[in-house]
Design an enzyme around this catalytic site. Structure first.
Site, PDB file in Angstrom:
ATOM      1  N   LYS A 181      68.246 -27.484  27.202  1.00 23.69           N
ATOM      2  CA  LYS A 181      67.526 -26.253  27.530  1.00 23.69           C
ATOM      3  C   LYS A 181      66.062 -26.525  27.891  1.00 23.69           C
ATOM      4  O   LYS A 181      65.580 -27.645  27.720  1.00 23.69           O
ATOM      5  CB  LYS A 181      67.615 -25.268  26.363  1.00 23.69           C
ATOM      6  CG  LYS A 181      69.041 -24.833  26.048  1.00 23.69           C
ATOM      7  CD  LYS A 181      69.678 -24.124  27.230  1.00 23.69           C
ATOM      8  CE  LYS A 181      70.983 -23.444  26.906  1.00 23.69           C
ATOM      9  NZ  LYS A 181      72.098 -24.354  26.616  1.00 23.69           N
TER      10      LYS A 181
HETATM   11  C1  LIG Z   1      75.175 -18.773  28.121  1.00 22.04           C
HETATM   12  C2  LIG Z   1      75.123 -19.479  26.808  1.00 22.04           C
HETATM   13  N1  LIG Z   1      75.176 -18.737  25.682  1.00 22.04           N
HETATM   14  C3  LIG Z   1      75.109 -19.310  24.465  1.00 22.04           C
HETATM   15  C4  LIG Z   1      74.973 -20.673  24.316  1.00 22.04           C
HETATM   16  C5  LIG Z   1      74.966 -21.248  22.945  1.00 22.04           C
HETATM   17  O1  LIG Z   1      73.886 -22.001  22.606  1.00 22.04           O
HETATM   18  P1  LIG Z   1      74.042 -23.224  21.599  1.00 22.04           P
HETATM   19  O2  LIG Z   1      74.604 -24.366  22.332  1.00 22.04           O
HETATM   20  O3  LIG Z   1      72.646 -23.450  21.120  1.00 22.04           O
HETATM   21  O4  LIG Z   1      74.943 -22.763  20.474  1.00 22.04           O
HETATM   22  C6  LIG Z   1      74.916 -21.470  25.463  1.00 22.04           C
HETATM   23  C7  LIG Z   1      74.835 -22.929  25.364  1.00 22.04           C
HETATM   24  O5  LIG Z   1      74.212 -23.744  25.402  1.00 22.04           O
HETATM   25  C8  LIG Z   1      74.979 -20.863  26.737  1.00 22.04           C
HETATM   26  O6  LIG Z   1      74.928 -21.596  27.847  1.00 22.04           O
END
Ligand SMILES: Cc1ncc(COP(=O)(O)O)c(C=O)c1O
Length: 368
Positions: A181
């Site tokens: 990110k």
């Molecule tokens: C659109 C979206 N929502 C939620 C997430 C969830 O984040 P995490 O990987 O920190 O759990 C991601 C992933 O990275 C994502 O791309």
């Protein structure tokens, strides 16, 4: 290999993490946890931020904090990483899939109302790849039908809609600090809200609903969750956040150069640029359509052979086995279209101008 998107670590990360190690404050208590929440809330200009272990649990926490659960429906798009959809299921609710817009690749606000039923409790717009959803329309519909809005801004820190940062427009916004990110804590997430009561409830639920009695013993009024982020990671978050404006600007500059160099290539559709909306360009993306000399997947191979990592768009979640029986828009063709033709190009903050020129030349020169 030019990677798709890797972290940029050149601020106070070492210093703050070392401070945690030196002082023995490595776990879920410690000053960096509070500081990261305060700094993040200040950056987004919101009342409250609650830090979590990742973006997925931030979304789950958002649904829990709003009392969404068994028997409820949540309207969401299908061209997404699966996390927000899984989070809906974790709380016992059902996702209902709306089609996306063919131009911006995110939730098509014109498809929402047709999907609303007596069981609908919330709309969950996902700002994919840095592109904002039309939040003016989403908020208008939500108000008219008394629905909550939870923004999945995990991929779009720094994007804005009509001058307002995404994640701060709905009832709750969720962010991710996964390694790929814009800013990272290795793994991490944040829930933000302008409603103090919701913020307080989210913090309470995320910390095992723990209250401390006079004699120091713990009391738990209801079932809670351990979604906390340790001080070690929060320290990294504080350092990353100090650089956020610089990193956001670099991403936009990269996108400007990509736009310039990929302009007017037949069959290549560049990201939409609507008035009033600011794309964060988390992953600079294009559609590789039939008018392009080779297919999207052939282009992925061609780029790989030339040392460039790229990635196809997310496949529709409503086609995945756990969700194949879910309710959807009558027409999901834009979702299928963008999934079939979409391609993410290298987008690290540290990408150089020479690398972008090399990537674009590789796309132009196919040696057919
Ligand atoms: C659109 C979206 N929502 C939620 C997430 C969830 O984040 P995490 O990987 O920190 O759990 C991601 C992933 O990275 C994502 O791309």
């Amino acid at each position: 290999m030019i990677p798709l998107c890797v972290p940029e670590i050149r601020g106070n990360e070492w210093k703050y993490v070392k401070d945690c190690l030196d002082t023995n404050w490595v776990s879920s208590a410690g000053s960096y946890v509070d500081r990261f929440e305060k700094d993040f809330a200040q950056y987004l200009d919101v009342q409250r931020a609650v830090v979590t272990m990742n973006g997925t649990v931030a979304l789950q926490l958002a649904l829990l904090a709003l009392g969404i659960g068994s028997g409820d429906e949540v309207i969401v798009s299908s061209m997404t990483f699966i996390s927000p959809v899984n989070a809906i299921r974790y709380v016992g609710a059902e996702p209902v899939f709306a089609d996306v817009r063919e131009d911006t690749w995110v939730l098509d606000e014109r498809q929402i109302e047709a999907l609303i039923s007596p069981r609908t409790k919330a709309i969950l717009p996902i700002h994919i790849y840095g592109q904002p959803v039309n939040m003016s329309k989403v908020m208008e519909i939500a108000e008219k039908h008394h629905l909550y809005v939870i923004e999945d801004a995990t991929e779009s820190l720094g994007a804005s809609w009509n001058g307002q940062k995404v994640g701060t427009i709905g009832d709750i916004g969720c962010f991710s600090f996964n390694g790929n990110k814009l800013m990272t804590t290795g793994a991490g997430g944040m829930l933000v809200t302008n409603n103090e009561q919701i913020g307080e409830r989210a913090k309470y639920l995320s910390t095992q609903t723990k209250t401390i009695r006079e004699n120091g013993s713990f009391f738990h009024e209801e079932v809670g969750y351990n979604f906390r982020m340790p001080n070690l990671l929060a320290a990294m978050g504080c350092a990353q956040l100090e650089k956020i404006d610089e990193y956001s600007l670099l991403k936009r500059n990269h996108a400007r150069l990509y736009n310039e160099l990929l302009h007017k290539i037949p069959g290549l559709i560049l990201p939409a640029n609507e008035e009033g909306f600011q794309n964060a360009y988390w992953l600079y993306s294009v559609l590789v359509t039939h008018d392009f000399p080779i297919s999207r997947d052939q282009l992925i191979d061609h780029l790989r052979e030339n040392g460039i990592q790229s990635r196809p768009f997310f496949q529709p979640v409503h086609e995945m086995p756990p969700y194949s029986g879910s309710r959807t828009s009558l027409d999901m063709s834009a979702t299928v279209h963008t999934s079939t033709f979409g391609l993410n190009l290298p987008s690290s903050v540290g990408l150089t101008e020479d690398q972008i020129r090399y990537i674009c030349n590789t796309i132009r020169n196919l040696d057919l």
